[in-house]
Design an enzyme around this catalytic site. Structure first.
Site, PDB file in Angstrom:
ATOM      1  N   ARG A 147     -10.378   4.901  -1.214  1.00 23.25           N
ATOM      2  CA  ARG A 147      -9.893   4.081  -0.096  1.00 23.25           C
ATOM      3  C   ARG A 147     -10.188   4.827   1.205  1.00 23.25           C
ATOM      4  NH1 ARG A 147      -5.627   2.695  -4.031  1.00 23.25           N
ATOM      5  NH2 ARG A 147      -5.426   0.420  -4.103  1.00 23.25           N
ATOM      6  N   GLU A 178     -11.534  -9.867  -5.010  1.00 29.18           N
ATOM      7  CA  GLU A 178     -10.092  -9.870  -4.735  1.00 29.18           C
ATOM      8  C   GLU A 178      -9.672 -11.108  -3.950  1.00 29.18           C
ATOM      9  OE1 GLU A 178      -9.067  -6.217  -2.717  1.00 29.18           O
ATOM     10  OE2 GLU A 178     -10.785  -6.296  -1.395  1.00 29.18           O
ATOM     11  N   ARG A 220     -15.194   2.728  -1.075  1.00 27.70           N
ATOM     12  CA  ARG A 220     -14.856   1.374  -0.650  1.00 27.70           C
ATOM     13  C   ARG A 220     -14.890   1.399   0.882  1.00 27.70           C
ATOM     14  NH1 ARG A 220      -9.882  -1.693  -1.207  1.00 27.70           N
ATOM     15  NH2 ARG A 220      -8.717  -0.057  -0.217  1.00 27.70           N
ATOM     16  N   ASN A 269      -4.710  -6.226  -7.071  1.00 27.70           N
ATOM     17  CA  ASN A 269      -3.545  -6.262  -6.175  1.00 27.70           C
ATOM     18  C   ASN A 269      -3.654  -7.440  -5.214  1.00 27.70           C
ATOM     19  OD1 ASN A 269      -3.156  -3.811  -7.390  1.00 27.70           O
ATOM     20  ND2 ASN A 269      -3.947  -2.636  -5.672  1.00 27.70           N
ATOM     21  N   ASP A 270      -4.838  -7.562  -4.617  1.00 30.13           N
ATOM     22  CA  ASP A 270      -5.032  -8.672  -3.686  1.00 30.13           C
ATOM     23  C   ASP A 270      -5.338  -9.961  -4.432  1.00 30.13           C
ATOM     24  OD1 ASP A 270      -4.629  -7.840  -0.988  1.00 30.13           O
ATOM     25  OD2 ASP A 270      -6.297  -6.472  -1.265  1.00 30.13           O
ATOM     26  N   ARG A 297       1.942  -9.638  -1.167  1.00 27.51           N
ATOM     27  CA  ARG A 297       2.165  -8.499  -2.077  1.00 27.51           C
ATOM     28  C   ARG A 297       3.180  -7.499  -1.534  1.00 27.51           C
ATOM     29  NH1 ARG A 297      -3.627  -5.276  -1.693  1.00 27.51           N
ATOM     30  NH2 ARG A 297      -2.512  -3.386  -2.202  1.00 27.51           N
ATOM     31  N   CYS A 342     -10.060  -2.051 -10.387  1.00 30.19           N
ATOM     32  CA  CYS A 342      -9.501  -0.893  -9.670  1.00 30.19           C
ATOM     33  C   CYS A 342      -8.137  -1.214  -9.068  1.00 30.19           C
ATOM     34  CB  CYS A 342     -10.462  -0.394  -8.593  1.00 30.19           C
ATOM     35  SG  CYS A 342     -10.802  -1.626  -7.327  1.00 30.19           S
ATOM     36  N   HIS A 346       0.819  -1.210   0.000  1.00 26.48           N
ATOM     37  CA  HIS A 346       0.000   0.000   0.000  1.00 26.48           C
ATOM     38  C   HIS A 346       0.854   1.263   0.000  1.00 26.48           C
ATOM     39  CE1 HIS A 346      -3.259  -2.821   1.066  1.00 26.48           C
ATOM     40  NE2 HIS A 346      -3.881  -2.045   0.224  1.00 26.48           N
TER      41      HIS A 346
HETATM   42  C1  PEP Z   1      -6.756  -4.305  -4.744  1.00 30.05           C
HETATM   43  O1  PEP Z   1      -6.564  -5.177  -3.902  1.00 30.05           O
HETATM   44  O2  PEP Z   1      -6.510  -4.442  -5.950  1.00 30.05           O
HETATM   45  C2  PEP Z   1      -7.314  -2.997  -4.352  1.00 30.05           C
HETATM   46  C3  PEP Z   1      -7.686  -2.117  -5.246  1.00 30.05           C
HETATM   47  O3  PEP Z   1      -7.389  -2.709  -3.019  1.00 30.05           O
HETATM   48  P1  PEP Z   1      -6.109  -2.368  -2.090  1.00 30.05           P
HETATM   49  O4  PEP Z   1      -4.923  -2.184  -2.999  1.00 30.05           O
HETATM   50  O5  PEP Z   1      -6.465  -1.141  -1.356  1.00 30.05           O
HETATM   51  O6  PEP Z   1      -6.007  -3.580  -1.245  1.00 30.05           O
HETATM   52 MG    MG Z   2      -7.448  -5.001  -1.966  1.00 31.12          MG
END
Ligand code: PEP
Ligand code: MG
Length: 581
Positions: free
Chosen positions: A302, A435, A338, A458-459, A469, A506, A195
């Site tokens: 976020r 995710e 979110r 991402n997740d 990650r 996203c 993050h």
């Molecule tokens: C993701 O997981 O892709 C996402 C957009 O949420 P975050 O990166 O805040 O976990």
């Molecule tokens: Mg996420």
């Protein structure tokens, strides 16, 4: 004559986390020293003078932070710092430290740390939510005093534009950094998808992570070049290296200016078919960039960033004020809220440490179990929805049961507000983030009970491939081009389409122009990304046709080879970014 030789240039390599090149003095951000030294002192008065200096410095820092938060977010958010200032005046704490230093003739840092720890432990045990909250205030403030006693830097104090260097940067450290003082970020640990790295990209500063040996090689004030494209950090750069860095930074700025000076045409491909590019934001301050890059709305807000900035659990009124600011700044653009995603690497005081936080008590799991956290947030979001178009989406949904519970909480809060006369300006659309692999498998059922889906790549990649990650040790295994990722994405988009629910992306992949084309080719409806990425993605997508994107998707699926797919995506984007003859 000064015969001191110039220090030797040192090139350190890491992983590129945010693009661009910057040059500046290093600011070493350290936090949480593992061990506070303990030693006997002869001059007790000198020790107590050190304590007073540290308390004064802390008062000044908290006062500055208070003013900054009041300016950026309003007086009610700043109120938390009044409580922090009171801790410094607490005679039980400070008086006890003074008495013990005198009695035991030990260094003040040791005594302060021991007294503060006992004090926090006692308060944290009290069976009263309000008093337990005080424990986190005291932890924060005493941590600051201790940093000052030990001469350590903390987030938010660089004082001049600097290259922020740290062994690790937590999301709350990054959220606390004043944007105008950050030239670049470099860390020993971390990875591209942590993050903190995502926040660096939102700040539009270069970042390099996973730079082993960084902290040992740097002293505060050293001149540093950070090359976020090459994943390189140069300490004590030679005049030639400095010259190259400045030229690269200027060339990049010129390229960005050219991309930004776009012609204002609608977002459509070569055949005139529209595409939708939205912005990911962390707060109202990001909306100026979203508007400047002509985002078609906010695809991901976020909301936990407010919690991280305040390093606490804001109440409904504080959240409502912030969310209203976001809706007002969005000026009619739809905003996708979110709901709170705390946990994983986003840690807050009062959230119990866990052995495996990414698989633990995170996001919707926490909210469903703690209505005293979830309901005030939902109320605050719906109060903001009375002033502009709002969607709500839930993170970390693992299946239908959780989605139904979350929707029920939202419906109950909406009914409560309606009884109070508060109604949304337009119907609030409700979505689920995809995710977690289990959610992707049952995407069809989720889509049937949602207005939209949004894929958090991402997740999704981390959970699908079982690769943390944020861990640089396994960063090379975090490969979104893995065929399992492509097949999963295709399945999610097809499931949503089957149910007539739009599905966006996203996660960070949407911000890569080659990936953006691939995602549309695989069936995504909208793409949401940090505003900084929009001009380049737009530039590339305008130079595509549906057939090109679908062919790209078919070829990548057929490759079933991560390296070949990565090369294909790079070439797809590069061919469209090259000036046309
Ligand atoms: C993701 O997981 O892709 C996402 C957009 O949420 P975050 O990166 O805040 O976990
Ligand atoms: Mg996420």
């Amino acid at each position: 004559m000064d015969a001191t030789p110039s220090p030797k240039e040192l090139v350190l390599r890491g992983l590129s986390a945010a693009p661009g090149v910057a040059v500046g003095p290093a600011y070493l951000l350290q936090r949480g020293v593992a061990k506070v030294p303990k030693y006997a002192v002869a001059d007790v008065d000198a020790e107590l003078a050190r304590l007073r200096t540290a308390l004064d410095a802390t008062r000044a820092q908290i006062g500055a932070l208070r003013d900054e938060v009041a300016r950026r977010m309003g007086e009610s958010e700043a109120a938390i710092f009044e409580a922090h200032l009171l801790v410094l005046e607490d005679d039980l704490l400070v008086g006890e430290v003074e008495r013990r230093v005198r009695r035991r003739k030990l260094n003040v840092d040791h005594v302060f740390s021991a007294v503060a720890a006992r004090y926090i432990k006692a308060i944290a045990k009290i069976d009263d939510a309000f008093l337990r909250e005080r424990a986190s205030d005291i932890r924060d403030v005493t941590g600051r005093v201790l940093d000052n006693l030990l001469g350590l830097g903390r987030a938010g104090r660089a004082g001049e534009p600097s290259v922020i260097a740290a062994s690790e940067l937590t999301p709350s450290d990054t959220a606390a950094l004043p944007a105008d003082e950050v030239l670049a970020l470099v860390t020993e640990g971390g990875s591209r998808n942590s993050h903190s790295a995502i926040m660096a990209r939102a700040l539009e500063v270069p970042a390099v992570v996973g730079v082993h040996g960084l902290v040992a090689a740097l002293a505060a004030g050293d001149t540093v070049v950070v090359d976020g494209d090459a994943g390189e950090v140069i300490v004590h750069p030679s005049p030639a290296a400095l010259e190259r860095a400045r030229a690269a930074a200027e060339a990049r700025a010129a390229r960005r200016r050219a991309l930004l000076a776009d012609d204002g045409r609608p977002d459509a491909d070569e055949e005139g078919a529209p595409f939708v590019l939205q912005a990911n934001i962390g707060g109202a301050d990001d909306l100026a960039d979203a508007r400047a890059t002509r985002a078609a709305g906010v695809g991901l807000y976020r909301t936990e960033n407010l919690f991280l900035r305040l390093d606490g659990w804001p109440d409904e009124a504080t959240q409502a004020e912030e969310y209203l600011r976001v809706v007002r700044e969005a000026a009619g653009m739809p905003v996708t809220f979110r709901t709170l995603d705390i946990g994983g690497d986003k840690h807050l005081a009062g959230h119990e440490p866990e052995a495996n936080p990414f698989m633990g008590f995170r996001a919707l799991r926490l909210c469903l179990e703690r209505p005293e956290v979830f309901r005030p947030q939902l109320r605050a979001i719906l109060r903001a929805a009375a002033h502009g178009p709002v969607s709500v989406m839930f993170p970390m949904v693992s299946g239908l049961g959780e989605l139904r519970q979350a929707r029920a909480a939202l419906a109950s809060v909406a009914a409560e507000l309606a009884a109070e006369g508060v109604r949304p300006a337009s119907p609030v659309r409700v979505g689920a983030m995809i995710e977690i692999p289990s959610a992707s498998v049952v995407a069809d059922a989720l889509a049937a009970e949602c207005d939209f889906l949004s894929v958090g790549t991402n997740d999704l990649v981390q959970y699908l491939l079982a690769v943390d990650r944020g861990n640089d040790r396994v960063a090379s295994l975090y490969d979104p081009c893995h065929p399992a990722v492509l097949l999963t994405l295709r399945h999610i988009f097809a499931s949503a389409a089957n149910r007539g629910a739009p599905c966006g992306v996203c996660g960070e992949l949407a911000a890569d122009p080659g990936w953006a084309a691939l995602l549309l080719g695989l069936g995504a409806d909208t793409l949401s990304m940090t505003a900084a990425a929009i001009p380049e993605v737009r530039h590339v997508l305008r130079r595509t046709r549906r057939e090109d994107r679908e062919r790209l998707a078919a070829e990548c699926l057929r490759d079933a080879d991560p390296a070949a797919t990565a090369a294909r995506l790079r070439e797809f984007a590069a061919a469209r970014l090259r000036p046309r003859a």
